[in-house]
Design a protein around this motif. Structure first.
Motif, PDB file in Angstrom:
ATOM      1  N   VAL A 102      -2.151  -1.303  -3.585  1.00  9.59           N
ATOM      2  CA  VAL A 102      -3.160  -0.266  -3.378  1.00  9.59           C
ATOM      3  C   VAL A 102      -2.447   1.080  -3.266  1.00  9.59           C
ATOM      4  O   VAL A 102      -1.385   1.176  -2.649  1.00  9.59           O
ATOM      5  CB  VAL A 102      -3.992  -0.528  -2.104  1.00  9.59           C
ATOM      6  CG1 VAL A 102      -5.038   0.568  -1.929  1.00  9.59           C
ATOM      7  CG2 VAL A 102      -4.662  -1.886  -2.163  1.00  9.59           C
TER       8      VAL A 102
ATOM      9  N   ILE B 155      -8.751   5.866  -3.177  1.00  7.38           N
ATOM     10  CA  ILE B 155      -8.148   4.542  -2.970  1.00  7.38           C
ATOM     11  C   ILE B 155      -8.268   3.768  -4.271  1.00  7.38           C
ATOM     12  O   ILE B 155      -9.381   3.489  -4.731  1.00  7.38           O
ATOM     13  CB  ILE B 155      -8.857   3.782  -1.828  1.00  7.38           C
ATOM     14  CG1 ILE B 155      -8.859   4.626  -0.557  1.00  7.38           C
ATOM     15  CG2 ILE B 155      -8.202   2.439  -1.584  1.00  7.38           C
ATOM     16  CD1 ILE B 155      -9.824   4.133   0.493  1.00  7.38           C
TER      17      ILE B 155
ATOM     18  N   LEU C  60      -9.741  -0.252   1.956  1.00 12.43           N
ATOM     19  CA  LEU C  60      -8.671  -1.256   1.994  1.00 12.43           C
ATOM     20  C   LEU C  60      -9.239  -2.662   2.184  1.00 12.43           C
ATOM     21  O   LEU C  60      -8.774  -3.617   1.554  1.00 12.43           O
ATOM     22  CB  LEU C  60      -7.696  -0.927   3.133  1.00 12.43           C
ATOM     23  CG  LEU C  60      -6.862   0.348   2.975  1.00 12.43           C
ATOM     24  CD1 LEU C  60      -6.006   0.576   4.214  1.00 12.43           C
ATOM     25  CD2 LEU C  60      -5.988   0.282   1.731  1.00 12.43           C
TER      26      LEU C  60
ATOM     27  N   ALA D 202     -10.723  -3.834  -1.062  1.00 10.65           N
ATOM     28  CA  ALA D 202      -9.683  -4.115  -2.054  1.00 10.65           C
ATOM     29  C   ALA D 202      -9.087  -5.498  -1.848  1.00 10.65           C
ATOM     30  O   ALA D 202      -8.783  -6.210  -2.809  1.00 10.65           O
ATOM     31  CB  ALA D 202      -8.584  -3.051  -1.986  1.00 10.65           C
TER      32      ALA D 202
ATOM     33  N   ASP E 182      -6.964   0.290  -6.375  1.00 15.30           N
ATOM     34  CA  ASP E 182      -6.298  -1.004  -6.232  1.00 15.30           C
ATOM     35  C   ASP E 182      -6.153  -1.688  -7.589  1.00 15.30           C
ATOM     36  O   ASP E 182      -6.775  -1.283  -8.571  1.00 15.30           O
ATOM     37  CB  ASP E 182      -7.069  -1.907  -5.262  1.00 15.30           C
ATOM     38  CG  ASP E 182      -8.443  -2.302  -5.787  1.00 15.30           C
ATOM     39  OD1 ASP E 182      -9.445  -1.813  -5.241  1.00 15.30           O
ATOM     40  OD2 ASP E 182      -8.518  -3.083  -6.760  1.00 15.30           O
TER      41      ASP E 182
ATOM     42  N   VAL F  66       0.843  -1.192   0.000  1.00 16.75           N
ATOM     43  CA  VAL F  66       0.000   0.000   0.000  1.00 16.75           C
ATOM     44  C   VAL F  66       0.882   1.248   0.000  1.00 16.75           C
ATOM     45  O   VAL F  66       1.740   1.414   0.866  1.00 16.75           O
ATOM     46  CB  VAL F  66      -0.935   0.031   1.227  1.00 16.75           C
ATOM     47  CG1 VAL F  66      -1.866   1.232   1.145  1.00 16.75           C
ATOM     48  CG2 VAL F  66      -1.749  -1.253   1.314  1.00 16.75           C
TER      49      VAL F  66
ATOM     50  N   ALA G 210      -6.653  -7.665  -4.205  1.00 15.01           N
ATOM     51  CA  ALA G 210      -5.590  -6.782  -4.677  1.00 15.01           C
ATOM     52  C   ALA G 210      -4.268  -7.093  -3.987  1.00 15.01           C
ATOM     53  O   ALA G 210      -4.226  -7.542  -2.841  1.00 15.01           O
ATOM     54  CB  ALA G 210      -5.977  -5.325  -4.415  1.00 15.01           C
TER      55      ALA G 210
END
Length: 390
Positions: free
Chosen positions: A324, A339, A312, A315, A341, A285, A321
């Motif tokens: 991200v 955000i 998150l 994702a 992803d 991330v 994902a």
């Protein structure tokens, strides 16, 4: 073997049984060819061919040692199939040699090669296309039935084991995700509690500051009234006492919730959430900040924290994902959290409980939620909240 669970034990057991059946089949075939050598044309060619057909495929498959399913399947089909056709041409009779290939190959087939089932099912009919074959005194349908029966048995074991494997894999993934989300939820709960304690500390500071200033001013006034107007001074003291009692009750309601944590900025809180998420989910991330951070209302801060948490989580849980990018932008008239992803995405976005809650939180602050997702291109979640710096 003791470490294998469920489907692992079943798969190994079936493999050992089929492997043993194959070995015995070829041994009996070799014995049969040898005992009938006087009636077999080109005996040594057939014997050599049979030995090669027996040995070469197991170079790619021995249970508990190694397994190369694709190579095994094609080696078995090539060697056993060609030997079977040769035997039918030279003996003018139907041979059951290919049924072992039908059984073991159908068991080993990978999904992308399932079309070979149709080829193997059609194989017994090749005898009808070969010239010079006479089936007098034999019932070819009996051999075809046996061929199809073993073909379906092998393929049935294939499907059953793959279904169990998929189920176990899904259960394992669900278990890992649940553990990850539990750890993540604990960290979010802790960070949320820190933020809430800091907010209460600031509120208490402002309340006590205002109250003590009122007390000091009131007491100064009382000191002047003590000599000139004692009754009025007494009245003022009683009013100050009631006011202090009310303030004390307010302090008692909140003091137990206040910790010793120092004030943490919004970016620090988001960074902490991202770091914990990356650590417990093995997700890369990247956190970017655009503009100069300014102070935000508590409700806006908490909404952005919740949006990041939900973004998150979605994702990872729904998009699977691995990367991200979260961007927090402090703009002139609004604060924006994006955000994005690299997950599997979707052609149509469904607003479940999480996204619906996020949308409601933003709407309460006159904010907007935008979700854009494309299959195999990931998902973008944008949270915008209007805010004018005072």
């Amino acid at each position: 073997m003791s470490k294998l669970r469920g489907v692992g034990k079943l798969s190994i057991f079936v493999e050992i049984v089929l492997f043993s059946f194959r070995v015995f089949f070829y041994v009996f075939a070799l014995v049969d060819v040898y005992t009938e050598k006087d009636t077999v044309d080109e005996f040594y060619l057939v014997l050599t061919w049979l030995v090669i057909a027996m040995i070469v495929p197991i170079c790619f498959w021995i249970p508990l040692v190694y397994k190369r399913s694709v190579y095994y399947c094609f080696a078995e089909l090539l060697l056993n199939g060609s030997l079977t056709i040769y035997a039918m041409q030279t003996t003018n009779s139907y041979t059951a040699l290919f049924i072992i290939a039908a059984l073991t190959v159908s068991f080993h087939l990978e999904r992308r090669y399932y079309w070979l089932i149709a080829v193997m099912a059609f194989f017994p009919f090749i005898e009808f296309a070969l010239q010079g074959i006479s089936l007098e005194g034999e019932n070819p349908y009996f051999f075809i039935f046996n061929h199809w029966l073993l073909l379906m048995i092998g393929f049935g074991f294939n499907l059953i084991i793959k279904a169990y494997e998929n189920t176990e894999n899904l259960n394992k993934i669900i278990e890992e995700q649940n553990q990850t989300l539990v750890q993540y939820a604990k960290q979010i709960e802790h960070l949320t509690l820190v933020e809430e304690r800091n907010r209460m500390a600031r509120d208490l500071h402002d309340t006590l500051g205002h109250s003590f200033i009122s007390y000091i001013v009131g007491l100064d006034a009382v000191s002047y009234l003590m000599d000139s107007n004692p009754s009025e001074a007494k009245k003022r003291i009683e009013e100050l006492r009631d006011y202090a009692s009310g303030s004390l009750n307010q302090v008692r309601e909140t003091i137990h919730e206040i910790g010793t944590e120092t004030d943490i900025s919004l970016t620090s809180n988001l960074s902490a959430i991202i770091n914990e998420f990356s650590e417990y989910t093995n997700t890369n991330v990247t956190f970017k900040i655009a503009g100069e951070e300014y102070s935000l209302q508590h409700s806006i801060r908490m909404t952005l924290l919740r949006c990041l948490q939900e973004g998150l989580t979605n994702a990872k849980r729904h998009g699977h994902a691995t990367e991200v990018i979260a961007t927090l932008s402090f703009l002139e008239h609004e604060v924006e959290l994006v955000i994005h992803d690299n997950g599997i995405g979707a052609d149509q976005v469904e607003y479940g409980f999480g996204l619906s809650s996020m949308k409601e939180r933003l709407a309460a602050l006159n904010g907007e939620l935008q979700v854009v997702s494309n299959k195999k291109q990931g998902t973008m979640v944008k949270c915008q909240i209007p805010f004018r710096r005072g």
